[in-house]
Design an enzyme around this catalytic site. Structure first.
Site, PDB file in Angstrom:
ATOM      1  CD  GLU A   1     -14.823   6.089   5.397  1.00  0.00           C
ATOM      2  OE1 GLU A   1     -13.729   6.594   5.725  1.00  0.00           O
ATOM      3  OE2 GLU A   1     -14.935   5.259   4.480  1.00  0.00           O
TER       4      GLU A   1
ATOM      5  CE  LYS B   1     -11.438   5.366   3.144  1.00  0.00           C
ATOM      6  NZ  LYS B   1     -12.687   4.681   2.922  1.00  0.00           N
TER       7      LYS B   1
ATOM      8  CD  GLU C   1     -15.192   9.577  -1.980  1.00  0.00           C
ATOM      9  OE1 GLU C   1     -14.246   8.942  -2.448  1.00  0.00           O
ATOM     10  OE2 GLU C   1     -15.347   9.774  -0.765  1.00  0.00           O
TER      11      GLU C   1
ATOM     12  CG  HIS D   1     -14.666  10.521   3.376  1.00  0.00           C
ATOM     13  ND1 HIS D   1     -15.288   9.406   3.875  1.00  0.00           N
ATOM     14  CD2 HIS D   1     -13.941  10.113   2.312  1.00  0.00           C
ATOM     15  CE1 HIS D   1     -14.949   8.355   3.141  1.00  0.00           C
ATOM     16  NE2 HIS D   1     -14.132   8.756   2.187  1.00  0.00           N
TER      17      HIS D   1
ATOM     18  N   GLY E   1     -15.533   1.443  -0.367  1.00  0.00           N
ATOM     19  CA  GLY E   1     -15.011   0.286   0.368  1.00  0.00           C
ATOM     20  C   GLY E   1     -15.821  -0.989   0.168  1.00  0.00           C
TER      21      GLY E   1
ATOM     22  CB  SER F   1     -14.941   0.223  -5.187  1.00  0.00           C
ATOM     23  OG  SER F   1     -15.479  -0.046  -3.898  1.00  0.00           O
TER      24      SER F   1
ATOM     25  CG  ASN G   1      -9.286   9.117   2.534  1.00  0.00           C
ATOM     26  OD1 ASN G   1      -8.583   9.323   3.529  1.00  0.00           O
ATOM     27  ND2 ASN G   1     -10.604   9.011   2.599  1.00  0.00           N
TER      28      ASN G   1
END
Ligand code: PEP
Length: 252
Positions: free
Chosen positions: A97, A11, A167, A95, A173, A213, A9
Protein backbone atom coordinates in the site's frame (compact mmCIF):
# COMPACT_ATOMS: atom_id res chain seq x y z
CA UNK A 1 16.00 -22.39 14.96
CA UNK A 2 13.90 -19.45 13.79
CA UNK A 3 11.25 -18.25 16.26
CA UNK A 4 7.96 -17.63 14.45
CA UNK A 5 6.76 -14.03 14.38
CA UNK A 6 3.19 -12.83 13.99
CA UNK A 7 2.61 -9.12 13.38
CA UNK A 8 -0.77 -7.37 13.25
CA UNK A 9 -0.81 -4.47 10.80
CA UNK A 10 -3.73 -2.28 11.86
CA UNK A 11 -3.22 0.12 8.92
CA UNK A 12 -5.33 3.32 9.15
CA UNK A 13 -7.74 1.87 11.72
CA UNK A 14 -8.47 2.54 15.40
CA UNK A 15 -8.58 5.70 17.44
CA UNK A 16 -6.39 5.75 20.54
CA UNK A 17 -9.21 4.45 22.76
CA UNK A 18 -10.14 1.69 20.32
CA UNK A 19 -6.50 0.66 19.94
CA UNK A 20 -5.99 0.38 23.70
CA UNK A 21 -9.18 -1.68 24.09
CA UNK A 22 -8.11 -4.04 21.30
CA UNK A 23 -4.62 -4.62 22.64
CA UNK A 24 -5.85 -4.98 26.19
CA UNK A 25 -8.20 -7.79 25.13
CA UNK A 26 -5.46 -9.39 23.05
CA UNK A 27 -3.05 -9.21 25.98
CA UNK A 28 -5.26 -11.36 28.18
CA UNK A 29 -6.12 -13.80 25.37
CA UNK A 30 -2.48 -14.64 24.63
CA UNK A 31 -0.95 -14.15 28.09
CA UNK A 32 0.10 -17.81 28.30
CA UNK A 33 1.51 -18.06 24.76
CA UNK A 34 5.23 -18.67 24.29
CA UNK A 35 7.47 -19.83 21.46
CA UNK A 36 6.16 -17.20 19.07
CA UNK A 37 6.95 -13.49 18.90
CA UNK A 38 3.93 -11.22 18.64
CA UNK A 39 3.79 -7.56 17.64
CA UNK A 40 1.08 -5.07 16.77
CA UNK A 41 1.45 -2.08 14.46
CA UNK A 42 -1.12 0.58 15.38
CA UNK A 43 -1.29 3.94 13.60
CA UNK A 44 1.32 6.50 14.77
CA UNK A 45 -1.23 8.31 16.93
CA UNK A 46 -1.81 5.24 19.11
CA UNK A 47 1.79 4.04 19.50
CA UNK A 48 2.41 5.65 22.89
CA UNK A 49 -0.86 4.48 24.45
CA UNK A 50 -0.59 0.96 23.04
CA UNK A 51 3.06 0.80 24.13
CA UNK A 52 2.00 1.64 27.68
CA UNK A 53 -0.76 -0.96 27.65
CA UNK A 54 1.53 -3.80 26.52
CA UNK A 55 4.35 -2.99 28.97
CA UNK A 56 5.59 -6.20 30.62
CA UNK A 57 3.50 -8.43 28.32
CA UNK A 58 4.51 -10.77 25.49
CA UNK A 59 3.33 -8.27 22.85
CA UNK A 60 5.81 -5.95 21.13
CA UNK A 61 5.28 -2.69 19.31
CA UNK A 62 5.77 -2.02 15.60
CA UNK A 63 5.30 1.06 13.44
CA UNK A 64 3.86 0.90 9.93
CA UNK A 65 6.40 3.20 8.27
CA UNK A 66 9.06 5.83 9.01
CA UNK A 67 11.10 8.51 7.24
CA UNK A 68 14.87 8.08 6.89
CA UNK A 69 16.03 11.57 7.90
CA UNK A 70 16.93 12.16 11.54
CA UNK A 71 15.10 15.49 12.02
CA UNK A 72 14.28 18.77 10.31
CA UNK A 73 11.90 20.36 7.85
CA UNK A 74 9.95 17.29 6.71
CA UNK A 75 6.34 18.16 7.39
CA UNK A 76 4.22 15.17 8.31
CA UNK A 77 7.15 12.78 8.67
CA UNK A 78 8.20 10.67 11.67
CA UNK A 79 11.83 9.76 12.42
CA UNK A 80 13.24 6.48 13.73
CA UNK A 81 14.27 8.06 17.05
CA UNK A 82 10.68 9.24 17.52
CA UNK A 83 9.50 5.65 17.05
CA UNK A 84 12.18 4.38 19.42
CA UNK A 85 10.91 6.87 21.97
CA UNK A 86 7.46 5.23 21.88
CA UNK A 87 8.95 1.79 22.59
CA UNK A 88 8.79 0.43 19.03
CA UNK A 89 10.98 -2.54 18.25
CA UNK A 90 9.86 -3.19 14.66
CA UNK A 91 9.08 -1.00 11.66
CA UNK A 92 7.14 -2.31 8.64
CA UNK A 93 8.72 -0.99 5.44
CA UNK A 94 7.76 -1.18 1.77
CA UNK A 95 4.21 -2.43 2.32
CA UNK A 96 2.47 -2.71 -1.07
CA UNK A 97 0.00 0.00 0.00
CA UNK A 98 2.94 2.36 0.63
CA UNK A 99 4.40 1.38 -2.73
CA UNK A 100 1.12 1.80 -4.65
CA UNK A 101 -0.54 4.75 -2.89
CA UNK A 102 2.50 6.73 -1.70
CA UNK A 103 5.04 5.98 -4.44
CA UNK A 104 7.49 4.04 -2.28
CA UNK A 105 10.33 2.45 -4.31
CA UNK A 106 13.04 -0.11 -3.58
CA UNK A 107 15.46 2.82 -3.28
CA UNK A 108 13.37 4.65 -0.66
CA UNK A 109 12.73 1.40 1.21
CA UNK A 110 16.48 0.79 1.20
CA UNK A 111 17.15 4.21 2.80
CA UNK A 112 14.54 3.52 5.46
CA UNK A 113 16.02 0.09 6.21
CA UNK A 114 19.41 1.67 6.85
CA UNK A 115 17.93 4.39 9.07
CA UNK A 116 15.99 1.81 11.12
CA UNK A 117 19.00 -0.48 11.56
CA UNK A 118 21.20 2.46 12.56
CA UNK A 119 18.95 3.09 15.57
CA UNK A 120 18.87 -0.59 16.57
CA UNK A 121 15.27 -1.26 15.53
CA UNK A 122 14.23 -4.16 13.31
CA UNK A 123 12.77 -3.65 9.84
CA UNK A 124 10.01 -5.88 8.48
CA UNK A 125 10.53 -5.54 4.74
CA UNK A 126 7.56 -6.31 2.49
CA UNK A 127 7.91 -7.70 -1.02
CA UNK A 128 5.41 -9.25 -3.40
CA UNK A 129 4.13 -9.40 -6.95
CA UNK A 130 0.86 -8.14 -8.46
CA UNK A 131 -1.72 -10.48 -9.98
CA UNK A 132 -0.70 -9.44 -13.48
CA UNK A 133 2.95 -10.17 -12.70
CA UNK A 134 2.06 -13.62 -11.29
CA UNK A 135 -0.16 -14.47 -14.23
CA UNK A 136 2.53 -13.49 -16.70
CA UNK A 137 5.08 -15.72 -14.95
CA UNK A 138 7.10 -12.82 -13.51
CA UNK A 139 6.44 -13.36 -9.79
CA UNK A 140 9.91 -14.71 -8.95
CA UNK A 141 11.81 -12.11 -10.91
CA UNK A 142 9.74 -9.24 -9.44
CA UNK A 143 10.35 -10.41 -5.88
CA UNK A 144 14.03 -11.05 -6.56
CA UNK A 145 14.43 -7.51 -7.93
CA UNK A 146 12.72 -6.07 -4.84
CA UNK A 147 14.92 -8.11 -2.49
CA UNK A 148 18.15 -7.22 -4.27
CA UNK A 149 17.11 -3.57 -4.66
CA UNK A 150 16.09 -2.98 -1.04
CA UNK A 151 18.82 -4.99 0.66
CA UNK A 152 21.94 -4.33 -1.38
CA UNK A 153 25.01 -3.24 0.51
CA UNK A 154 23.88 -4.55 3.91
CA UNK A 155 26.18 -6.79 5.95
CA UNK A 156 25.06 -10.33 6.86
CA UNK A 157 24.67 -9.21 10.50
CA UNK A 158 22.42 -6.32 9.44
CA UNK A 159 20.43 -8.67 7.23
CA UNK A 160 19.82 -11.05 10.11
CA UNK A 161 18.08 -8.27 12.07
CA UNK A 162 15.55 -7.99 9.24
CA UNK A 163 12.33 -9.96 8.80
CA UNK A 164 11.05 -10.31 5.24
CA UNK A 165 7.30 -10.39 4.64
CA UNK A 166 6.32 -12.05 1.38
CA UNK A 167 2.95 -10.50 0.55
CA UNK A 168 1.54 -11.22 -2.91
CA UNK A 169 -0.41 -8.06 -3.69
CA UNK A 170 -3.31 -10.10 -5.08
CA UNK A 171 -3.77 -11.75 -1.68
CA UNK A 172 -3.81 -8.60 0.47
CA UNK A 173 -7.28 -7.80 1.77
CA UNK A 174 -8.89 -9.90 -0.97
CA UNK A 175 -9.73 -13.07 0.94
CA UNK A 176 -7.67 -14.92 -1.67
CA UNK A 177 -4.68 -16.49 0.10
CA UNK A 178 -1.69 -17.95 -1.68
CA UNK A 179 -1.74 -21.72 -1.26
CA UNK A 180 0.77 -22.99 1.30
CA UNK A 181 2.77 -24.45 -1.61
CA UNK A 182 2.78 -21.19 -3.57
CA UNK A 183 3.96 -19.35 -0.47
CA UNK A 184 6.57 -21.98 0.40
CA UNK A 185 7.92 -21.94 -3.15
CA UNK A 186 8.46 -18.17 -2.99
CA UNK A 187 9.96 -18.33 0.51
CA UNK A 188 12.50 -20.90 -0.72
CA UNK A 189 13.30 -18.68 -3.67
CA UNK A 190 13.84 -15.72 -1.34
CA UNK A 191 16.18 -17.83 0.81
CA UNK A 192 18.16 -18.75 -2.31
CA UNK A 193 18.56 -15.07 -3.17
CA UNK A 194 19.69 -14.33 0.41
CA UNK A 195 22.24 -17.14 0.09
CA UNK A 196 23.61 -15.64 -3.12
CA UNK A 197 23.73 -12.08 -1.79
CA UNK A 198 24.81 -12.80 1.80
CA UNK A 199 25.65 -16.35 2.95
CA UNK A 200 24.17 -19.76 3.61
CA UNK A 201 23.95 -18.95 7.34
CA UNK A 202 22.12 -15.69 6.67
CA UNK A 203 19.68 -17.46 4.38
CA UNK A 204 18.95 -19.98 7.13
CA UNK A 205 18.66 -17.42 9.94
CA UNK A 206 16.44 -14.73 8.37
CA UNK A 207 12.75 -15.00 9.20
CA UNK A 208 10.33 -14.86 6.29
CA UNK A 209 6.68 -14.20 7.06
CA UNK A 210 3.78 -14.75 4.70
CA UNK A 211 1.09 -12.06 4.40
CA UNK A 212 -2.16 -11.92 2.46
CA UNK A 213 -5.61 -12.78 3.85
CA UNK A 214 -4.19 -14.86 6.70
CA UNK A 215 -6.87 -15.97 9.15
CA UNK A 216 -7.43 -18.50 11.92
CA UNK A 217 -8.56 -21.07 9.36
CA UNK A 218 -5.58 -21.00 7.00
CA UNK A 219 -2.66 -20.22 9.34
CA UNK A 220 -2.01 -23.84 10.39
CA UNK A 221 -1.46 -25.09 6.84
CA UNK A 222 0.80 -22.13 6.11
CA UNK A 223 2.84 -22.67 9.27
CA UNK A 224 3.36 -26.33 8.38
CA UNK A 225 5.65 -25.22 5.56
CA UNK A 226 9.27 -25.33 6.62
CA UNK A 227 10.24 -21.92 5.21
CA UNK A 228 7.24 -19.97 6.56
CA UNK A 229 8.18 -18.34 9.85
CA UNK A 230 5.00 -16.50 10.71
CA UNK A 231 2.58 -14.00 9.24
CA UNK A 232 1.92 -10.33 8.67
CA UNK A 233 -1.80 -10.03 9.29
CA UNK A 234 -4.06 -7.15 8.25
CA UNK A 235 -7.83 -7.56 8.52
CA UNK A 236 -7.80 -10.49 10.95
CA UNK A 237 -5.61 -8.54 13.38
CA UNK A 238 -8.37 -5.99 14.00
CA UNK A 239 -10.31 -8.41 16.20
CA UNK A 240 -8.57 -9.73 19.32
CA UNK A 241 -10.14 -13.19 19.15
CA UNK A 242 -9.22 -13.90 15.53
CA UNK A 243 -5.69 -12.54 15.97
CA UNK A 244 -5.17 -14.52 19.19
CA UNK A 245 -6.17 -17.72 17.38
CA UNK A 246 -3.66 -17.00 14.62
CA UNK A 247 -0.97 -16.47 17.28
CA UNK A 248 -1.82 -19.72 19.06
CA UNK A 249 -1.88 -21.76 15.84
CA UNK A 250 1.56 -20.40 14.93
CA UNK A 251 3.42 -22.07 17.76
CA UNK A 252 5.64 -24.51 15.84
C1 PEP B 1 -1.35 -6.64 5.11
O1 PEP B 1 -1.86 -5.54 5.11
O2 PEP B 1 -0.13 -6.74 5.26
C2 PEP B 1 -2.20 -7.81 4.91
C3 PEP B 1 -1.62 -8.95 4.69
O3 PEP B 1 -3.56 -7.60 4.94
P1 PEP B 1 -4.69 -8.76 4.97
O4 PEP B 1 -4.28 -9.75 6.02
O5 PEP B 1 -5.95 -8.04 5.32
O6 PEP B 1 -4.71 -9.38 3.62
Amino acid sequence: MRTPIIVGNWKMNKTVGEAVNLVSELKSLIADVSGVEVAVAPPFTALVAVGREIGGSNIQLSAQDVFWEKEGAFTGAISVSMLKDTGCRFVILGHSERRQVFGETDASVGKKIRAVLAEGLQPIVCVGESLEQRESGKAFSVVETQIRGCLKGLSPTEMEAITIAYEPVWAIGTGRTATPLQAEEMHQKIRNVLKEVFSQDTAINVRIQYGGSVNAENIRDLMEQSDIDGALVGGASLKAVSFSRIVKFSQK
